[in-house]
Design an enzyme around this catalytic site. Sequence first.
Site, PDB file in Angstrom:
ATOM      1  CB  CYS A  13      -0.948  -0.006   1.195  1.00 56.00           C
ATOM      2  SG  CYS A  13      -2.262  -1.245   1.074  1.00 56.00           S
ATOM      3  CG  ASP A  20      -9.102  -1.024   5.393  1.00 57.31           C
ATOM      4  OD1 ASP A  20      -9.534   0.084   5.001  1.00 57.31           O
ATOM      5  OD2 ASP A  20      -8.759  -1.924   4.616  1.00 57.31           O
TER       6      ASP A  20
END
Length: 331
Positions: A13, A223
Amino acid sequence: MRRLTQYAHGGGCACKIPPGELAEVVAGLRDAGGAPDGLVVGVGDDAAVVRVDTSGPQPLAVIATADFFTPVVDDPYTFGRIAATNALSDVYAMGGRPLVAVNLLGWPRDVLPLELAREVLRGGLDAARAAGCHVGGGHSIDDPEPKYGMAVTGVGDPDRLLRKDAAEPGTPITLTKPIGLGVLNNRHKRTGERFAEAEELMTTLNAEASAAALAAGARCATDVTGFGLLGHLHEVASASGVTAVLDAAAVPVLQAARASLAEGFVPGGSRRNLDWVRPHLDAGSVGEDELVLLADAQTSGGLLVAGELPGYPVVGEFVAREGSTTVRVRG
């Protein structure tokens, strides 16, 4: 052994488009005529949600999301598990249950053997099986860099969603996984050193955390992934019109991450996250290194929940908006 992380410019990410740049790209790209009938959640949350059944005794919503990235670890099977776990997490972050997924694969077929791609897909399949989610094929392209993820469809109750814009003053903030994954992934990419604790966290589904949030009556969650803890707190606080007060000492951090940070293993995405949040941040007396860690770009991180969940640490609280400050950090 071929190290997958050496075939990509970034990893996990941390390779996301910086949040400030992304906000400019998507600005104004909402439906000009308003949300289509049945669209409960659109741009700006972890997944899109459409109400599909209002006549029966149990309301039903479809939850749709997609997530993919370049390798965060060298082992192809583990990479597949991590990427799939991360994609599934968006459904859990909305309070839903994954139902079916399709693979998204980019592969440099003239550079890396297709046997490695098979291992990536096998890892994704095993992660989906652990979630009770079907995998029905997918799409692949010849790509200069290896990339993998999933488009996931889930279901949930449209009246019991976990949303980014529903935090209220006086609500505790709970974090369900430690941070520091970006720092350790950066070290792994640069040195090849493996961190079993980081891999275990990144392959742990957020299913139990999501169920605990729903059981506790929570209405707000997200999240923690590429924008870091501070970035995702900023998103929630901004969308909800509140300020998040973060107790830095209460935030769980992977032990090896602090030492790795001191040795200079920091993803560029983590520093960009901090730069993005800084205009809205009251850092108090908290030092720069600690702030970088709090902004560390996570991959398949935990849930950030407005509410107190049994068995998980409370790391702060939401309060009434304090001027332009969306996040205030206590040392």
